[in-house]
Design a protein around this motif. Structure first.
Motif, PDB file in Angstrom:
ATOM      1  N   ARG A 149       0.829  -1.208   0.000  1.00 29.85           N
ATOM      2  CA  ARG A 149       0.000   0.000   0.000  1.00 29.85           C
ATOM      3  C   ARG A 149       0.864   1.259   0.000  1.00 29.85           C
ATOM      4  O   ARG A 149       0.535   2.249  -0.665  1.00 29.85           O
ATOM      5  CB  ARG A 149      -0.923  -0.019   1.217  1.00 29.85           C
ATOM      6  N   SER A 150       1.961   1.226   0.726  1.00 28.88           N
ATOM      7  CA  SER A 150       2.859   2.384   0.759  1.00 28.88           C
ATOM      8  C   SER A 150       3.463   2.643  -0.613  1.00 28.88           C
ATOM      9  O   SER A 150       3.555   3.797  -1.063  1.00 28.88           O
ATOM     10  CB  SER A 150       3.967   2.158   1.789  1.00 28.88           C
ATOM     11  N   ASP A 152       2.137   1.872  -3.411  1.00 26.63           N
ATOM     12  CA  ASP A 152       1.042   2.370  -4.243  1.00 26.63           C
ATOM     13  C   ASP A 152       0.869   3.877  -4.071  1.00 26.63           C
ATOM     14  O   ASP A 152       0.686   4.613  -5.051  1.00 26.63           O
ATOM     15  CB  ASP A 152      -0.244   1.633  -3.870  1.00 26.63           C
ATOM     16  N   ILE A 153       0.954   4.347  -2.839  1.00 25.34           N
ATOM     17  CA  ILE A 153       0.801   5.778  -2.568  1.00 25.34           C
ATOM     18  C   ILE A 153       1.948   6.569  -3.187  1.00 25.34           C
ATOM     19  O   ILE A 153       1.743   7.624  -3.804  1.00 25.34           O
ATOM     20  CB  ILE A 153       0.716   6.019  -1.048  1.00 25.34           C
ATOM     21  N   ALA A 156       1.551   6.765  -6.897  1.00 27.16           N
ATOM     22  CA  ALA A 156       0.497   7.701  -7.283  1.00 27.16           C
ATOM     23  C   ALA A 156       1.016   9.133  -7.394  1.00 27.16           C
ATOM     24  O   ALA A 156       0.492   9.935  -8.175  1.00 27.16           O
ATOM     25  CB  ALA A 156      -0.650   7.635  -6.277  1.00 27.16           C
ATOM     26  N   ASP A 157       2.038   9.471  -6.617  1.00 27.17           N
ATOM     27  CA  ASP A 157       2.606  10.818  -6.676  1.00 27.17           C
ATOM     28  C   ASP A 157       3.323  11.094  -7.991  1.00 27.17           C
ATOM     29  O   ASP A 157       3.426  12.242  -8.417  1.00 27.17           O
ATOM     30  CB  ASP A 157       3.597  11.027  -5.528  1.00 27.17           C
TER      31      ASP A 157
END
Length: 237
Positions: A149-150, A152-153, A156-157
């Protein structure tokens, strides 16, 4: 839609260095000779980096040091190789790390720095924290899931910036993980890997069936460089 997700099965053995070589060259480990992680030598195959450089394109990588050992110089010397600027090497611009816990946030920033400084035609971005969490905690753990999940974040940036700059983006993995905190077997969770494709060069064909050995040739097609590798044409426009 703007992207497509495909399920692939990694080649064997489900180990990192053999599969780095497979992804970058399209050659299965038994044929490349990189059959386990302790085979530390330059690749004797032609990789995406070689094809791109030889066609006059620029290459870059923010990656684990085994990638440098496969395609640039071996053994890896941190003082010499961590920051690589060498037009004659297959990976011309490199920022390489050697600690499995090197933060993904730093790694993606390294990659973006390379992109902004050099505008490479081909850029490999290779984070390690998901694999590191799996080896420390196992597959079915909060730590492993949260590491994904990290990432993925963080991704996304950067993703829209890359698309706006005209890049075609492929996101994949070399192998999976098991509950024994390892990988090198035949379990589905060790061998199933995703392939996300994002960009206007992709067909988004839901019936396509790319293989791990197709990635090298498919990227070469996207780059428009001569090559002799297998291609999954169904995922391309």
């Amino acid at each position: 839609g703007r992207a497509a997700l495909y399920k692939m099965e990694c080649e064997l053995p489900a180990l990192s260095r053999p599969l780095y070589e497979c992804i970058m060259t399209g050659v299965v480990p038994i044929d490349s000779g990189i059959v386990h992680n302790n085979v530390s030598r330059l690749s004797n195959q032609r990789s995406i980096f070689h094809y791109a450089r030889d066609a006059g394109l620029s290459t870059a990588a923010a990656a684990y040091h085994w990638v440098s050992e496969l395609y640039n110089r071996t053994p890896f010397d941190p003082a010499r190789d961590r920051h690589t600027e060498a037009a004659d090497l297959p990976i011309q611009h490199g920022l390489f790390y050697w600690a499995d816990h090197y933060p993904d946030s730093h790694l993606f920033a390294d990659a973006e720095s390379l992109r902004l400084s050099h505008a490479p035609n081909f850029l490999l971005i290779h984070p390690m924290n998901i694999d590191d969490a799996g080896h420390k905690h196992g597959l079915d753990t909060a730590q492993y899931r949260n590491s994904a999940r990290s990432a993925d974040i963080i991704l996304a940036d950067y993703l829209q910036r890359w698309l706006d700059a005209g890049y075609q983006v492929l996101v994949t993995a070399d192998h999976g993980m098991n509950n024994d905190r390892s990988h090198n077997g035949l379990l589905p969770e060790e061998r199933e890997v995703p392939l996300f494709v994002i960009g206007d060069a992709f067909s988004l064909n839901v019936d396509a069936a790319p293989r791990q050995t197709d990635l090298c040739g498919t990227v070469c097609e996207l780059l428009g460089v001569p090559h002799d590798k297998a291609v999954c044409r169904e995922i391309l426009n």
